[in-house]
Design a protein around this motif. Sequence first.
Motif, mmCIF file in Angstrom:
data_model
loop_
_atom_site.group_PDB
_atom_site.id
_atom_site.type_symbol
_atom_site.label_atom_id
_atom_site.label_comp_id
_atom_site.label_asym_id
_atom_site.label_seq_id
_atom_site.Cartn_x
_atom_site.Cartn_y
_atom_site.Cartn_z
ATOM 1 N N ARG A 34 26.622 8.240 20.982
ATOM 2 C CA ARG A 34 26.075 8.789 22.200
ATOM 3 C C ARG A 34 26.239 10.337 21.950
ATOM 4 N N ARG A 35 27.075 10.731 21.169
ATOM 5 C CA ARG A 35 26.952 12.309 20.963
ATOM 6 C C ARG A 35 25.785 12.750 20.054
ATOM 7 N N ALA A 36 25.452 11.907 19.065
ATOM 8 C CA ALA A 36 24.149 12.129 18.513
ATOM 9 C C ALA A 36 22.904 11.906 19.396
ATOM 10 N N ALA A 37 22.868 11.205 20.315
ATOM 11 C CA ALA A 37 21.881 11.107 21.320
ATOM 12 C C ALA A 37 21.930 12.145 22.184
ATOM 13 N N GLU A 38 23.114 12.650 22.547
ATOM 14 C CA GLU A 38 22.911 13.781 23.379
ATOM 15 C C GLU A 38 22.343 15.066 22.899
ATOM 16 N N ALA A 39 22.661 15.151 21.575
ATOM 17 C CA ALA A 39 22.399 16.239 20.678
ATOM 18 C C ALA A 39 20.723 16.300 20.562
ATOM 19 N N ALA A 40 20.121 15.003 20.139
ATOM 20 C CA ALA A 40 19.055 14.719 20.035
ATOM 21 C C ALA A 40 18.037 15.062 21.325
ATOM 22 N N GLN A 41 18.865 14.617 22.531
ATOM 23 C CA GLN A 41 18.275 15.061 23.873
ATOM 24 C C GLN A 41 18.141 16.665 23.978
ATOM 25 N N ARG A 42 18.956 17.148 23.635
ATOM 26 C CA ARG A 42 19.308 18.617 23.793
ATOM 27 C C ARG A 42 18.221 19.514 22.894
ATOM 28 N N ALA A 43 18.018 18.803 21.663
ATOM 29 C CA ALA A 43 17.186 19.389 20.854
ATOM 30 C C ALA A 43 15.606 19.142 21.318
ATOM 31 N N ALA A 44 15.310 17.954 21.681
ATOM 32 C CA ALA A 44 14.010 17.655 22.398
ATOM 33 C C ALA A 44 13.675 18.691 23.522
ATOM 34 N N ILE A 45 14.681 18.918 24.436
ATOM 35 C CA ILE A 45 14.396 19.761 25.713
ATOM 36 C C ILE A 45 14.183 21.087 25.465
ATOM 37 N N SER A 46 14.977 21.636 24.167
ATOM 38 C CA SER A 46 14.773 22.925 23.687
ATOM 39 C C SER A 46 13.425 23.173 23.119
ATOM 40 N N THR A 47 13.085 22.167 22.216
ATOM 41 C CA THR A 47 11.525 22.257 21.681
ATOM 42 C C THR A 47 10.874 22.394 22.580
ATOM 43 N N GLN A 48 10.754 21.332 23.739
ATOM 44 C CA GLN A 48 9.696 21.448 24.688
ATOM 45 C C GLN A 48 9.395 22.798 25.643
ATOM 46 N N LYS A 49 10.875 23.308 25.861
ATOM 47 C CA LYS A 49 10.792 24.829 26.230
ATOM 48 C C LYS A 49 10.229 25.736 25.430
ATOM 49 N N ARG A 50 10.506 25.685 24.224
ATOM 50 C CA ARG A 50 9.701 26.619 23.132
ATOM 51 C C ARG A 50 8.353 26.530 23.180
ATOM 52 N N LEU A 51 7.829 25.221 22.893
ATOM 53 C CA LEU A 51 6.618 24.933 23.087
ATOM 54 C C LEU A 51 5.840 25.481 24.379
ATOM 55 N N ALA A 52 6.323 25.234 25.523
ATOM 56 C CA ALA A 52 5.938 25.760 26.730
ATOM 57 C C ALA A 52 5.880 27.168 26.730
ATOM 58 N N ARG A 53 6.885 27.960 26.113
ATOM 59 C CA ARG A 53 6.862 29.257 26.055
ATOM 60 C C ARG A 53 5.796 29.935 25.069
ATOM 61 N N SER A 54 5.595 29.250 24.165
ATOM 62 C CA SER A 54 4.574 29.749 23.145
ATOM 63 C C SER A 54 3.111 29.499 23.859
ATOM 64 N N GLY A 55 2.852 28.513 24.609
ATOM 65 C CA GLY A 55 1.870 28.302 25.214
ATOM 66 C C GLY A 55 1.613 29.200 26.277
ATOM 67 N N LEU A 56 2.762 29.664 27.019
ATOM 68 C CA LEU A 56 2.641 30.729 27.878
ATOM 69 C C LEU A 56 1.893 32.038 27.226
ATOM 70 N N LEU A 57 2.446 32.245 26.155
ATOM 71 C CA LEU A 57 2.421 33.536 25.360
ATOM 72 C C LEU A 57 0.710 33.444 24.802
ATOM 73 N N VAL A 58 0.072 32.224 24.591
ATOM 74 C CA VAL A 58 -1.255 32.091 24.276
ATOM 75 C C VAL A 58 -2.223 32.283 25.630
ATOM 76 N N LEU A 59 -1.834 31.879 26.469
ATOM 77 C CA LEU A 59 -2.639 31.672 27.579
ATOM 78 C C LEU A 59 -2.746 33.057 28.239
ATOM 79 N N ILE A 60 -1.513 33.707 28.299
ATOM 80 C CA ILE A 60 -1.735 34.957 29.213
ATOM 81 C C ILE A 60 -2.761 35.820 28.837
ATOM 82 N N PRO A 61 -3.101 36.291 27.615
ATOM 83 C CA PRO A 61 -4.049 37.015 27.186
ATOM 84 C C PRO A 61 -5.478 36.544 27.512
ATOM 85 N N GLN A 62 -5.443 35.130 27.589
ATOM 86 C CA GLN A 62 -6.812 34.575 27.955
ATOM 87 C C GLN A 62 -7.025 34.648 29.377
#
Length: 171
Positions: A34-62
Amino acid sequence: MSLYDLVDRITTVTTIPFTFIGFSIAIWQIVKSRRAAEAAQRAAISTQKRLARSGLLVLIPQLQRAEEELEKAIAQNSKEFAIVWLTTWRWQAGQLRGHLKIASPADRKLLKLIQESVTSAAIAKNELVGSSANNLVTKTKKVREAIAGVTNELGSLMALQGMEIESGQDG
């Protein structure tokens, strides 16, 4: 006492402790999983947010470029290019809105401004299609105001999201 009686007695005495040990190991493994699954879920959410932020930084100049090119098209009274850049704005602003919903869902003001600009761009494009190129300035006034409202907020958004990526925050 026979061998069978001895085995029966040993089995009777050891069944409860071995069962307890087995259940303890199973519970420990469940908690660990359960702890490993929760850690994996937190990592997935963190990765999703980082990808979204990176997408923002690419789209803003466009988006800023789309605004500039739309202004040029209007200054040159080019209906065709105005339509192209309105379409580009709609597409990229829609993507920005999607990324922003993940990276910064609490930023409702900007989300609303983006949606208003997308809607205004669609209306302006529909008005330009099939009409004469006369007075693009008037026909695109509302959409240009909506776009300016978004781009006025993009600089601070870019700085904020860039800092959050560098610091590793997942807000």
